[in-house]
Design an enzyme around this catalytic site. Structure first.
Site, PDB file in Angstrom:
ATOM      1  N   ASP A 101      62.889 -58.456  99.364  1.00 51.24           N
ATOM      2  CA  ASP A 101      62.088 -59.663  99.192  1.00 51.24           C
ATOM      3  C   ASP A 101      62.960 -60.885  98.919  1.00 51.24           C
ATOM      4  O   ASP A 101      62.464 -62.011  98.837  1.00 51.24           O
ATOM      5  CB  ASP A 101      61.028 -59.483  98.101  1.00 51.24           C
ATOM      6  CG  ASP A 101      61.610 -59.110  96.748  1.00 51.24           C
ATOM      7  OD1 ASP A 101      62.844 -59.028  96.622  1.00 51.24           O
ATOM      8  OD2 ASP A 101      60.812 -58.880  95.808  1.00 51.24           O
ATOM      9  N   SER A 102      64.288 -60.668  98.831  1.00 55.51           N
ATOM     10  CA  SER A 102      65.215 -61.796  98.769  1.00 55.51           C
ATOM     11  C   SER A 102      65.132 -62.650 100.025  1.00 55.51           C
ATOM     12  O   SER A 102      65.613 -63.790 100.044  1.00 55.51           O
ATOM     13  CB  SER A 102      66.651 -61.285  98.598  1.00 55.51           C
ATOM     14  OG  SER A 102      66.954 -60.262  99.532  1.00 55.51           O
ATOM     15  N   ASP A 140      60.825 -53.865 100.204  1.00 51.14           N
ATOM     16  CA  ASP A 140      60.240 -54.269  98.931  1.00 51.14           C
ATOM     17  C   ASP A 140      58.755 -54.545  99.085  1.00 51.14           C
ATOM     18  O   ASP A 140      58.328 -55.227 100.039  1.00 51.14           O
ATOM     19  CB  ASP A 140      60.911 -55.559  98.431  1.00 51.14           C
ATOM     20  CG  ASP A 140      62.177 -55.295  97.649  1.00 51.14           C
ATOM     21  OD1 ASP A 140      62.182 -54.360  96.841  1.00 51.14           O
ATOM     22  OD2 ASP A 140      63.158 -56.030  97.851  1.00 51.14           O
ATOM     23  N   LYS A 170      59.762 -50.044  98.084  1.00 47.08           N
ATOM     24  CA  LYS A 170      60.450 -50.192  96.794  1.00 47.08           C
ATOM     25  C   LYS A 170      59.578 -51.021  95.854  1.00 47.08           C
ATOM     26  O   LYS A 170      59.061 -52.068  96.248  1.00 47.08           O
ATOM     27  CB  LYS A 170      61.821 -50.848  96.959  1.00 47.08           C
ATOM     28  CG  LYS A 170      62.579 -50.988  95.623  1.00 47.08           C
ATOM     29  CD  LYS A 170      64.041 -51.290  95.863  1.00 47.08           C
ATOM     30  CE  LYS A 170      64.312 -52.736  96.179  1.00 47.08           C
ATOM     31  NZ  LYS A 170      63.999 -53.649  95.036  1.00 47.08           N
ATOM     32  N   GLU A 172      59.371 -52.753  91.880  1.00 46.83           N
ATOM     33  CA  GLU A 172      60.066 -53.159  90.666  1.00 46.83           C
ATOM     34  C   GLU A 172      59.191 -52.860  89.459  1.00 46.83           C
ATOM     35  O   GLU A 172      57.989 -53.160  89.452  1.00 46.83           O
ATOM     36  CB  GLU A 172      60.390 -54.654  90.692  1.00 46.83           C
ATOM     37  CG  GLU A 172      61.405 -55.064  91.735  1.00 46.83           C
ATOM     38  CD  GLU A 172      61.744 -56.542  91.635  1.00 46.83           C
ATOM     39  OE1 GLU A 172      61.394 -57.181  90.605  1.00 46.83           O
ATOM     40  OE2 GLU A 172      62.361 -57.073  92.571  1.00 46.83           O
ATOM     41  N   GLU A 239      69.664 -52.599  88.465  1.00 44.38           N
ATOM     42  CA  GLU A 239      70.182 -53.955  88.685  1.00 44.38           C
ATOM     43  C   GLU A 239      70.608 -54.609  87.380  1.00 44.38           C
ATOM     44  O   GLU A 239      69.855 -54.627  86.392  1.00 44.38           O
ATOM     45  CB  GLU A 239      69.150 -54.845  89.383  1.00 44.38           C
ATOM     46  CG  GLU A 239      69.669 -56.266  89.605  1.00 44.38           C
ATOM     47  CD  GLU A 239      68.854 -57.095  90.569  1.00 44.38           C
ATOM     48  OE1 GLU A 239      69.229 -58.258  90.800  1.00 44.38           O
ATOM     49  OE2 GLU A 239      67.836 -56.593  91.086  1.00 44.38           O
TER      50      GLU A 239
END
Length: 351
Positions: A101-102, A140, A170, A172, A239
């Site tokens: 998602d960056s 993501d 993925k 978070e 991270e």
């Protein structure tokens, strides 16, 4: 009679030649180079032979990632956002391609990942999937797509697999999302978890700060990782946590860990494409190492192109253009009653 025999023999030789070179009659342009793989040498002939292509890479699977972990072979993960970056990852030996998602920041110009929508993510997932062969494709789940409840989480994840053509998602979060992870893994949707620094929660965390520096916070991250493993996650990203903590968590887990700013004690490493290639103009995190200088090459290429256009050295009328018979252009001018028109290629300007 002799002439007929001569032409019959010539025709036979021509047919034989065409049979040996089936693409001989195809029209070819300079931008479409010929492929010579179908050509073979006749007896007594010699010509350079193309080297045999390397064997295709075997498809990376969750089982093969686990094998790499057990062999202590570091796993390589790199983000990709479109067809060209996916092709590069596939061609050059990356194990996992992560549609991160960056892309919200490096591709779409948003200030943070929280602005990215599911539909935008799906668009990029499809492009990456088209360019991926061997690596496992993980994407993501965007901010907010798995918060409302298990049903919404499943619905969004199914869209990512069906419409985005990715192979895993993925998420978070820590222990608080374990139930959502289990909801996905229980119906066969592979999940990579992500603990430590959570970029989607950067505002709540007061910025992008290292996590787990105290025993209490380190224990919280450890127990989150264990809970997510128990929920069925096949891998966990760590991270921005201390290297010793990441190594300890890795030793406690039975699934691979992927570090980003977590030291060399993880099962593998991940970086963002633009950080690796040196194209990101924003903040450079401490854990980033730039392995390429694509930004400088892009700058050089764009400036050289613009300069060549402005000084009329590009395009060259003969080397980079196509000709028309003088007689044909004269016919055109006659048709248009414009016989007075003349043209000469511009002379490149000198400095």
């Amino acid at each position: 009679m002799h002439a007929q025999t001569f032409f019959s023999a010539s025709r036979a030789r021509a047919v034989a030649s065409i049979a040996r070179f089936p693409n001989l009659g195809q029209r070819c342009m300079s931008v479409r180079p010929l492929k010579y793989g179908h050509l073979t040498n006749a007896p007594g002939e010699s010509s350079p032979q193309k080297p045999a292509p390397p064997p295709p890479r075997r498809k990376v699977t969750i089982a093969s990632l686990q094998a790499l972990r057990q062999e202590r072979t570091p796993i390589t993960v790199l983000t990709a956002y479109d067809y060209p970056t996916a092709r590069a990852a596939s061609t050059h030996g990356i194990d996992i391609t992560l549609v991160g998602d960056s892309l919200a920041q490096v591709c779409l110009g948003y200030s943070s990942t929280t602005s990215l929508t599911l539909d935008e993510m799906l668009h990029h997932c499809r492009a990456v999937a088209r360019g991926t062969s061997a690596p496992l494709i993980v994407a993501d789940m965007p901010f907010g797509s798995y918060y409302a409840g298990k049903e919404d989480t499943i619905r969004a994840a199914v869209r990512m697999l069906q419409e985005g053509n990715v192979e895993a998602v993925k998420l978070e979060g820590g222990s608080e999302i374990a139930a959502r992870v289990q909801a996905l893994t229980s119906i066969g949707i592979p999940v990579m978890a992500h603990v430590g620094l959570l970029p989607q929660r950067h505002t709540a965390l007061s910025g992008y700060r290292v996590q787990g520096r105290t025993a209490k916070s380190a224990r919280s991250i450890l127990h989150s990782a264990l809970a997510l493993e128990e929920a069925g996650a096949f891998s966990i990203v760590l991270e921005a946590v201390p290297a010793s903590l990441a190594a300890y968590i890795t030793s406690r887990l039975k699934v691979p860990t992927i570090g980003i700013g977590a030291g060399p004690g993880c099962s593998g490493q991940v970086l963002v494409w633009d950080d690796v290639m040196g194209t990101w103009a924003g903040h450079k995190a401490k854990f980033v190492r730039r392995f390429g200088d694509v930004k400088s090459e892009v700058e050089r290429g764009v400036k050289a192109y613009a300069s060549a256009v402005r000084d009329c050295s590009f395009p060259h009328s003969e080397k980079e253009g196509y000709a028309m018979d003088d007689g044909e252009i004269e016919k055109l001018l006659e048709m248009e009653s414009d016989q007075e028109w003349t043209w000469s290629p511009p002379t490149p300007m000198t400095t």
